[in-house]
Design a protein around this motif. Structure first.
Motif, PDB file in Angstrom:
ATOM      1  N   VAL A   5      69.062  36.229  20.588  1.00 25.63           N
ATOM      2  CA  VAL A   5      68.343  36.944  19.186  1.00 25.63           C
ATOM      3  C   VAL A   5      68.806  38.413  18.979  1.00 25.63           C
ATOM      4  CG1 VAL A   5      65.971  37.558  18.396  1.00 25.63           C
ATOM      5  CG2 VAL A   5      66.338  35.424  19.615  1.00 25.63           C
ATOM      6  N   VAL A  27      64.360  39.289  12.803  1.00 24.15           N
ATOM      7  CA  VAL A  27      64.168  37.647  13.166  1.00 24.15           C
ATOM      8  C   VAL A  27      62.622  37.431  13.440  1.00 24.15           C
ATOM      9  CG1 VAL A  27      64.783  35.925  14.839  1.00 24.15           C
ATOM     10  CG2 VAL A  27      66.398  37.643  14.219  1.00 24.15           C
ATOM     11  N   ILE A  29      59.932  34.846  14.699  1.00 20.22           N
ATOM     12  CA  ILE A  29      59.851  33.791  15.761  1.00 20.22           C
ATOM     13  C   ILE A  29      58.545  33.190  15.824  1.00 20.22           C
ATOM     14  CG2 ILE A  29      60.167  33.336  18.240  1.00 20.22           C
ATOM     15  CD1 ILE A  29      61.935  35.855  18.516  1.00 20.22           C
ATOM     16  N   ILE A  36      63.167  30.141  16.366  1.00 18.47           N
ATOM     17  CA  ILE A  36      63.398  31.052  15.543  1.00 18.47           C
ATOM     18  C   ILE A  36      62.832  30.354  14.112  1.00 18.47           C
ATOM     19  CG2 ILE A  36      64.942  32.303  14.046  1.00 18.47           C
ATOM     20  CD1 ILE A  36      66.626  32.740  16.575  1.00 18.47           C
ATOM     21  N   TYR A  61      65.686  29.327   9.149  1.00 22.89           N
ATOM     22  CA  TYR A  61      66.744  28.800  10.157  1.00 22.89           C
ATOM     23  C   TYR A  61      67.354  27.501  10.067  1.00 22.89           C
ATOM     24  CZ  TYR A  61      68.877  29.783  14.809  1.00 22.89           C
ATOM     25  OH  TYR A  61      69.931  29.940  15.687  1.00 22.89           O
TER      26      TYR A  61
END
Length: 92
Positions: A5, A27, A29, A36, A61
């Motif tokens: 990541v 990112v 999550i 993700i 994603y």
């Protein structure tokens, strides 16, 4: 597609039609799903970004095609200012 990541931060994001989108800032999550959810992209290309004061885009994603030296996403018609409407990419 496996990657760390932390390796995603700062990577350039392009569509498969070679349109520069921006750089990965963060990112998101899904802890429960252990996956993700999306990439927060900033430093947006001024030619495609809507100037309404948005700082970036959330790129799901699921539309990422390849991660290597850069990130390549599916070209979603209408996701940006110069095409038809789509809900795949969300302005942040």
């Amino acid at each position: 597609m496996k990657t760390q990541v932390t390796d995603l931060f700062g990577m350039n994001v392009y569509t498969e039609k070679a349109v520069y989108i921006g750089d990965v800032d963060d990112v998101l999550i899904d802890i429960d799903g252990k996956k993700i959810e999306s990439l927060a992209v900033g430093n947006l290309n001024p030619e495609i970004a809507d100037p309404r004061g948005h700082r970036g885009y959330l790129i799901p994603y699921r539309i990422i095609k390849v991660i290597g030296d850069i990130i390549i996403i599916r070209h979603v018609a209408g996701a940006f200012r110069k095409a038809a409407a789509s809900n795949d990419i969300v302005e942040a």
